[in-house]
Every structure is written in C-alpha cells, then in structure tokens.
Design a protein around this motif. Structure first.
Motif, PDB file in Angstrom:
ATOM      1  N   ARG A 189       0.835  -1.197   0.000  1.00 38.98           N
ATOM      2  CA  ARG A 189       0.000   0.000   0.000  1.00 38.98           C
ATOM      3  C   ARG A 189       0.873   1.251   0.000  1.00 38.98           C
ATOM      4  O   ARG A 189       1.923   1.300   0.639  1.00 38.98           O
ATOM      5  CB  ARG A 189      -0.904   0.021   1.221  1.00 38.98           C
ATOM      6  CG  ARG A 189      -2.165  -0.833   1.289  1.00 38.98           C
ATOM      7  CD  ARG A 189      -2.540  -1.638   0.114  1.00 38.98           C
ATOM      8  NE  ARG A 189      -3.898  -2.189   0.212  1.00 38.98           N
ATOM      9  CZ  ARG A 189      -4.175  -3.477   0.134  1.00 38.98           C
ATOM     10  NH1 ARG A 189      -3.215  -4.367  -0.050  1.00 38.98           N
ATOM     11  NH2 ARG A 189      -5.433  -3.889   0.199  1.00 38.98           N
ATOM     12  N   HIS A 231      -9.117   5.574  -6.373  1.00 41.19           N
ATOM     13  CA  HIS A 231      -7.970   4.763  -5.974  1.00 41.19           C
ATOM     14  C   HIS A 231      -6.818   4.981  -6.943  1.00 41.19           C
ATOM     15  O   HIS A 231      -7.014   5.416  -8.089  1.00 41.19           O
ATOM     16  CB  HIS A 231      -8.342   3.282  -5.898  1.00 41.19           C
ATOM     17  CG  HIS A 231      -9.389   2.977  -4.879  1.00 41.19           C
ATOM     18  ND1 HIS A 231      -9.160   3.129  -3.524  1.00 41.19           N
ATOM     19  CD2 HIS A 231     -10.687   2.576  -5.013  1.00 41.19           C
ATOM     20  CE1 HIS A 231     -10.268   2.818  -2.861  1.00 41.19           C
ATOM     21  NE2 HIS A 231     -11.198   2.489  -3.736  1.00 41.19           N
ATOM     22  N   SER A 259       1.767  -1.554  -6.703  1.00 39.69           N
ATOM     23  CA  SER A 259       1.477  -0.904  -5.425  1.00 39.69           C
ATOM     24  C   SER A 259       0.185  -0.116  -5.581  1.00 39.69           C
ATOM     25  O   SER A 259      -0.066   0.462  -6.645  1.00 39.69           O
ATOM     26  CB  SER A 259       2.611   0.045  -5.014  1.00 39.69           C
ATOM     27  OG  SER A 259       3.832  -0.652  -4.838  1.00 39.69           O
ATOM     28  N   ASP A 317      -3.015   2.440  -3.380  1.00 35.63           N
ATOM     29  CA  ASP A 317      -3.180   3.349  -2.258  1.00 35.63           C
ATOM     30  C   ASP A 317      -3.722   2.614  -1.042  1.00 35.63           C
ATOM     31  O   ASP A 317      -4.413   1.597  -1.163  1.00 35.63           O
ATOM     32  CB  ASP A 317      -4.120   4.492  -2.639  1.00 35.63           C
ATOM     33  CG  ASP A 317      -5.559   4.037  -2.809  1.00 35.63           C
ATOM     34  OD1 ASP A 317      -6.326   4.113  -1.832  1.00 35.63           O
ATOM     35  OD2 ASP A 317      -5.919   3.602  -3.925  1.00 35.63           O
ATOM     36  N   ASP A 318      -3.419   3.140   0.138  1.00 36.64           N
ATOM     37  CA  ASP A 318      -3.765   2.442   1.377  1.00 36.64           C
ATOM     38  C   ASP A 318      -5.230   2.598   1.778  1.00 36.64           C
ATOM     39  O   ASP A 318      -5.654   2.062   2.800  1.00 36.64           O
ATOM     40  CB  ASP A 318      -2.859   2.884   2.532  1.00 36.64           C
ATOM     41  CG  ASP A 318      -2.948   4.369   2.830  1.00 36.64           C
ATOM     42  OD1 ASP A 318      -3.739   5.075   2.165  1.00 36.64           O
ATOM     43  OD2 ASP A 318      -2.227   4.835   3.736  1.00 36.64           O
TER      44      ASP A 318
END
Length: 319
Positions: free
Chosen positions: A25, A138, A239, A241-242
């Motif tokens: 993330r 996102h 990767s 986003d968190d």
C-alpha cells in the motif's frame, strides 16, 4: 490491478483477499487533497493507473521494491483512468498522453507526467482531477520491471501490429506478434517511427492491457494454476493506495465478476495538436472535446462517446 479485479472474482473472491494482503500500500496517496475542493464522486469506481518511467534494475513498485526506492521519484510513463460502472456490467479505460501540457497545481504549466516526479501520487491525482473533473477513488502504480513480470507470468501476450517496426532491439512484424515481458515493454514504450508518436504509444499501452486481460481470462477457464500464478505476481509488481482494503478489493471483484474484455471501452483523451514548449515536445489537449469525454466518464456513457468518436477509440490494429 484492474485486470485482476475483472478476472479473479465471484467464487475466487477469497483469492483476491489473499492476494490483497501481499499488495503493498502507498501511504497518504491523497494527502493534502481537500474533499470540498475535489470533484464530486460519481456512481462508478475510478482508478488512476500509472506506469512509471523507471529504468532501475531493481523494482521500485510491488513487494519486491528496493527499500530505498522513493515513490514518485520518476515521471509517469503511462497515465490511465480506469472506471468500473456501478452496475458491474461495463468499464472504461481512458489514456491521457504523458506529454499533455496542463496546469500542475502549484507548479504552473508543465507536462502532466512531471506531476508525479514533483509531488508523487497526491500531486498527480490533483492534476488529473483538475484536468478532467473526474473524482479519483484509488491509485495504482507499476514500474517497468513489474509490467515485464506480469506479462511473463501469463506466458506472454499476443498483439497485432499494423506495419513492421522496431524498438529497443526488438523487431515487430506486420500482423500478429507473441511478446514476452521484455518485448512487450519495448512495444508499449515505442513512439519513434510511429505516425502518431506519443498518441500511438498510448494506444499500444491500451492494446497491451487488453491483450493481458484476454490472456488472463483464457487462463481463468483453462488453467487455474496459471491464473493463481498471475494473481500472486500482482503483489510482486503493483502498489496501490492504502485506502483500498482487502475487503474493498473483494467487494469490487464480486461486483464486477461478470465483466469481460469486450465490456471494456478503451479511449484516448482528445488532443488539439502537437508542439513545443521551450526544449520540450508537448501534446496540447482539446479542451472542448475533452469536456465531452470527461462528462461521459462521469455519467457512465464512454461507450456511446466512443461510438461517436471512433478516431479516439482503440482499433483492432493500432500502429
């Protein structure tokens, strides 16, 4: 990540959750973006998908990333807005040419791909939202090494080329070409010797995504083991986003379990022309036609926009 969501769904939702735990993330991808100043949320779910211009030997994205890698330390090589419709029956992918000359918040006019180098995910998200009026839900990023490994994980992709050409030591014949990861990277990065330059490169990037989606869907029905290998490779390469939790991944996967490649519309943002700003080659965006496209993204009518604008739509045989 969008390909994973479109394929690994339904009865395999548990796999999405399992793989999601392995996907790194990106912290604070939306840092500093004030909710009141951002575009209103639409009914769909929109991903800003970025391929970074990293020539490092070691990965800079995914779980295998070099610990010293700094997110946003490279310019973005590919920029796409992928939107999943709220009813789970359609999706769209819109490419924004990386050399688009736009207003970068706090930085003045510059190429849109410079925003990622200047300020990482938050600045690129802010720049894209300002340009399009589309809310980004996102963010996902993959580097050159990650893209190569994704293609290799499914045994390569098949693309059709309009005429013989070549890039970075790789020759492409007219007609169908089977490409491994390294060859596919050369394919999506070529712009010289293509009639449309950066615009043709954006079409090639879409074509590679479409080919990858088709190959993964084929594996899903014929070779579940290969599908699992692809799914696990996503965590090694990508990767996100968190704010996108494993539960969120499962919900998106289940909600879009009936989507197929033919349900995805691929479009390139309209441009007014090519030019130069100082020493830089740039792409000038077509604001009037662009607003028609961004309206279509917001209201879920990209397929109708594509039907009316075939020149902006991914064809069967891009250059």
């Amino acid at each position: 990540m969008l390909v994973l969501l479109l394929v690994v769904a339904g009865g395999l939702a548990y796999l999405v959750s399992s793989i999601g735990s392995d996907v790194p993330r990106i912290p604070d991808a939306f840092r500093g973006l004030e909710t009141t100043e951002r575009p209103a949320a639409s009914g769909g779910t929109t991903f800003l998908l970025v391929g970074t211009d990293s020539r490092a030997r070691e990965p800079t994205t995914g779980s295998g990333a070099n610990p010293d890698a700094v997110p946003g330390s490279q310019r973005s090589d590919a920029i796409m807005l992928g939107t999943l419709a709220p009813d789970g029956h359609s999706a769209s992918v819109v490419s924004i040419p990386r050399d688009s000359w736009v207003e970068v918040p706090g930085r003045g006019m510059n190429k849109i791909n410079a925003a990622y180098a200047f300020g990482g995910a938050p600045l690129l998200i802010g720049t894209v939202e300002q340009l399009t009026g589309v809310r980004v839900d996102h963010f996902g990023v993959v580097d050159f090494a990650g893209f190569t490994s994704l293609v290799d994980s499914v045994g390569g992709i098949d693309v059709t080329v309009a005429r013989a050409t070549g890039n970075d030591g790789v020759d492409f014949v007219q007609g169908e070409n089977h490409l491994d990861g390294a060859q596919a990277l050369a394919y999506v990065r070529q712009r010289y010797d293509l009639p449309g330059g950066d615009l043709d490169r954006a079409a090639r990037q879409q074509n590679a995504m479409k080919a990858l989606l088709e190959k993964v869907q084929e594996k899903a029905t014929t070779d579940p083991g290969a599908l699992y290998a692809f799914a696990t490779s996503v965590g090694d390469a990508v990767s996100i986003d968190d704010s996108l939790s494993n539960t969120g991944l499962v919900q998106l996967a289940v909600g879009n379990r009936n989507l197929r490649g033919s349900d995805v519309t691929f479009v390139t943002a309209p441009v007014a022309g090519l030019g130069r700003e100082g020493a830089q080659s740039v792409v000038y965006v077509d604001e009037r036609h662009g607003e028609e496209l961004w309206d279509a993204v917001r209201n879920g009518s990209v397929r109708q926009f594509a039907d009316l604008n075939p020149a902006l739509t991914l064809g069967d045989v891009p250059s």
